[in-house]
Motif scaffolding. Structure first.
Motif, PDB file in Angstrom:
ATOM      1  N   ASP A  58      71.763  26.740  26.543  1.00 55.08           N
ATOM      2  CA  ASP A  58      73.012  26.066  26.212  1.00 55.08           C
ATOM      3  C   ASP A  58      73.959  27.089  25.595  1.00 55.08           C
ATOM      4  O   ASP A  58      73.547  27.889  24.752  1.00 55.08           O
ATOM      5  N   SER A  86      75.742  23.955  30.249  1.00 54.32           N
ATOM      6  CA  SER A  86      76.884  23.776  29.354  1.00 54.32           C
ATOM      7  C   SER A  86      77.771  22.611  29.757  1.00 54.32           C
ATOM      8  O   SER A  86      77.876  22.265  30.938  1.00 54.32           O
ATOM      9  N   ALA A  87      78.403  22.007  28.750  1.00 56.39           N
ATOM     10  CA  ALA A  87      79.423  20.987  29.003  1.00 56.39           C
ATOM     11  C   ALA A  87      80.737  21.655  29.388  1.00 56.39           C
ATOM     12  O   ALA A  87      81.624  21.014  29.957  1.00 56.39           O
ATOM     13  N   ASP A  89      82.172  23.330  31.855  1.00 58.64           N
ATOM     14  CA  ASP A  89      81.834  23.609  33.245  1.00 58.64           C
ATOM     15  C   ASP A  89      83.054  23.883  34.116  1.00 58.64           C
ATOM     16  O   ASP A  89      83.071  23.568  35.301  1.00 58.64           O
ATOM     17  N   SER A 107      75.870  22.057  34.876  1.00 61.15           N
ATOM     18  CA  SER A 107      76.747  21.275  34.007  1.00 61.15           C
ATOM     19  C   SER A 107      75.921  20.214  33.290  1.00 61.15           C
ATOM     20  O   SER A 107      74.958  19.677  33.837  1.00 61.15           O
ATOM     21  N   LYS A 108      76.307  19.910  32.046  1.00 60.49           N
ATOM     22  CA  LYS A 108      75.575  18.884  31.300  1.00 60.49           C
ATOM     23  C   LYS A 108      75.793  17.493  31.890  1.00 60.49           C
ATOM     24  O   LYS A 108      75.108  16.552  31.508  1.00 60.49           O
ATOM     25  N   SER A 109      76.737  17.389  32.826  1.00 60.12           N
ATOM     26  CA  SER A 109      76.943  16.107  33.495  1.00 60.12           C
ATOM     27  C   SER A 109      76.131  16.008  34.791  1.00 60.12           C
ATOM     28  O   SER A 109      76.215  15.016  35.512  1.00 60.12           O
TER      29      SER A 109
END
Length: 219
Positions: A58, A86-87, A89, A107-109
């Motif tokens: 992260d 990471s968020a 992105d 991406s954290k999504s």
């Protein structure tokens, strides 16, 4: 690998570490999944587990300073693939992470399937970037030049630079790396020359220009 894969997950959110652990477990043939909630613990795990097959890092966690955290870990074990999670992105962050030695970006999504696919791609020796994202080219000539200069550093110089960014003194770096202070001074001189700066403070400031918000936290 007959003995199974060994992973390090470095993220300060237990729930997200759990999601990554679940994704990795679904790959099969997993021998060990080590977890770290801060950057110091992540470094210690990477140093202690030389047989690790993949690190998931992260960019924004206690003790890390964005992309300089990536640079520091790449200096410790250049041969170990590392995926940035990471968020942050946006295309620029993804591109810079890959340019600085990451083997992938998640991406954290991302969905569980996307995480799994990215990990499997990197384990197979490929580069994994989010699907459908145009990474473009670096439009900031200063950043482009800086990335080229960072790419010219040796692994040990890269590791020393990461420790400079953490605020460590030469004698502290020498102790941690098990070498003489004179050796570290030589490394620092070479780093300053390659980065085109006159002081370690300028080197750290230069490093802080590379990344997104998390990178500013430790500059």
């Amino acid at each position: 690998m007959p003995s199974g894969y060994s992973f390090v997950i470095a993220d300060d959110h237990p729930l997200f570490r759990g999601a990554l652990r679940e994704a990795l477990a679904g790959i099969g043939n997993v021998a060990a999944i080590h977890e770290a909630g801060d950057f110091e613990s992540a470094k210690a795990l990477v140093v202690a587990n030389e047989d690790v097959d993949l690190v998931l890092l992260d960019l924004s966690m206690p003790g890390a300073s964005g992309l300089s955290g990536l640079i520091s870990l790449r200096g410790i074990h250049p041969a170990v693939p590392l995926i940035v999670v990471s968020a942050h992105d946006d295309p620029a962050t993804i591109r810079r992470a890959l340019d600085l030695g990451a083997s992938g970006f998640i991406s954290k999504s991302a969905s569980m399937e996307e995480i799994r696919n990215a990990v499997q791609s990197v384990l197979a020796g490929d580069i994994a970037a989010p699907v459908g994202v145009d990474l473009g080219v670096e439009r900031d000539p200063e950043i482009s030049d800086l990335i080229k200069r960072l790419q010219a550093l040796t692994p040990q110089q890269t590791r020393v630079l990461g420790m400079l960014a953490e605020g460590l003194l030469n004698k502290q770096i020498a102790y941690e790396l098990g070498v003489s202070e004179a050796t570290i001074k030589a490394h620092v001189s070479a780093i300053l020359q390659k980065l085109g700066v006159d002081s370690r403070t300028q080197a750290v400031i230069l490093l802080s220009k590379i990344g997104t918000d998390p990178l500013q936290a430790n500059s």
